[in-house]
Design an enzyme around this catalytic site. Sequence first.
Site, PDB file in Angstrom:
ATOM      1  N   GLY A  17      97.039 -22.061 119.349  1.00 16.87           N
ATOM      2  CA  GLY A  17      96.700 -21.966 120.767  1.00 16.87           C
ATOM      3  C   GLY A  17      97.208 -23.130 121.595  1.00 16.87           C
ATOM      4  O   GLY A  17      98.350 -23.585 121.453  1.00 16.87           O
ATOM      5  N   ALA A  88      90.206 -30.067 120.449  1.00 21.15           N
ATOM      6  CA  ALA A  88      89.367 -29.241 119.572  1.00 21.15           C
ATOM      7  C   ALA A  88      88.069 -28.847 120.278  1.00 21.15           C
ATOM      8  O   ALA A  88      87.441 -29.661 120.959  1.00 21.15           O
ATOM      9  CB  ALA A  88      89.056 -29.990 118.287  1.00 21.15           C
ATOM     10  N   TYR A 157      78.452 -24.203 126.146  1.00 21.63           N
ATOM     11  CA  TYR A 157      79.864 -24.563 126.308  1.00 21.63           C
ATOM     12  C   TYR A 157      80.077 -25.244 127.663  1.00 21.63           C
ATOM     13  O   TYR A 157      80.730 -26.294 127.747  1.00 21.63           O
ATOM     14  CB  TYR A 157      80.728 -23.306 126.198  1.00 21.63           C
ATOM     15  N   ILE A 190      93.359 -19.066 130.516  1.00 22.38           N
ATOM     16  CA  ILE A 190      94.532 -19.271 129.677  1.00 22.38           C
ATOM     17  C   ILE A 190      94.545 -18.203 128.587  1.00 22.38           C
ATOM     18  O   ILE A 190      93.542 -17.996 127.900  1.00 22.38           O
ATOM     19  CB  ILE A 190      94.530 -20.665 129.030  1.00 22.38           C
TER      20      ILE A 190
END
Length: 253
Positions: A17, A88, A157, A190
């Site tokens: 990615g 990460a 998140y 993205i």
Amino acid sequence: MSDEHRPVAVVTGGLRGIGRAILDELQARGFCGACVDLVEPDLAEAETPLPEGFRYYRLDISLVEEHQEVVDRIVADFGGIDTLVNNAGIAVRPPTDILDVQPADFDRSLNVNLRGTFFLSQAVARSMVASASTHYRSIVNIASMAAHIAAYDRAQYAIGKAAVSKMTQLYAARLAVDGIHVHEVRPGFIRTPMTAAAAPRIEEIVRDAVPMRRWGTPQDVARTVATLATGGLPYTTGESIWVAGGVTIPQVR
């Protein structure tokens, strides 16, 4: 250019990615260094082996007690570190209403996306401060538009990435005197394997809310990171740099 004269980058989550695109772009700009990831790659069978000059180091960044050993190995192998790219991270799978988030899921997300990122930055920053370099030095944190948008079905998140934004400012203020720049890159929509599951819903959002009317690519993020890592914005530190196609522009419809 031999490795001893090249700037050294450490990229976490570098096997796929956005992280892999960053590795490729940094290598094209003259870097060598470390791909740090949790997944064990079989480089003999990989379709795309690591770029020339980069080596793999296995690390689960949530295991803070293992950070120093890996940093010491990288420094021993390359002579120092000039750039750390904190890429990460883990997403929320499946999306969960904020009223239903469980403590274990919250802790797992923050342990990777915030705690691991914070303490790896600390270990690398200490190494940078203790050694000299002729190269531009930086820490680049990959945050997210979730730090700005109230995505309440991805609360842990979003909270972690918002904290990474503040972490960027704190490290930038502390490390400026040592000539180390700290940047936050904030991607929008993205197209990666991480966003594939939500692609149909995101397609509609991109069409209606993103002025550039397209998804971003890992290469869009990678070029921004490489510009920062090579000192392309020399009088900038502690700032959030959006890579999001103009999604933050207020629009009247």
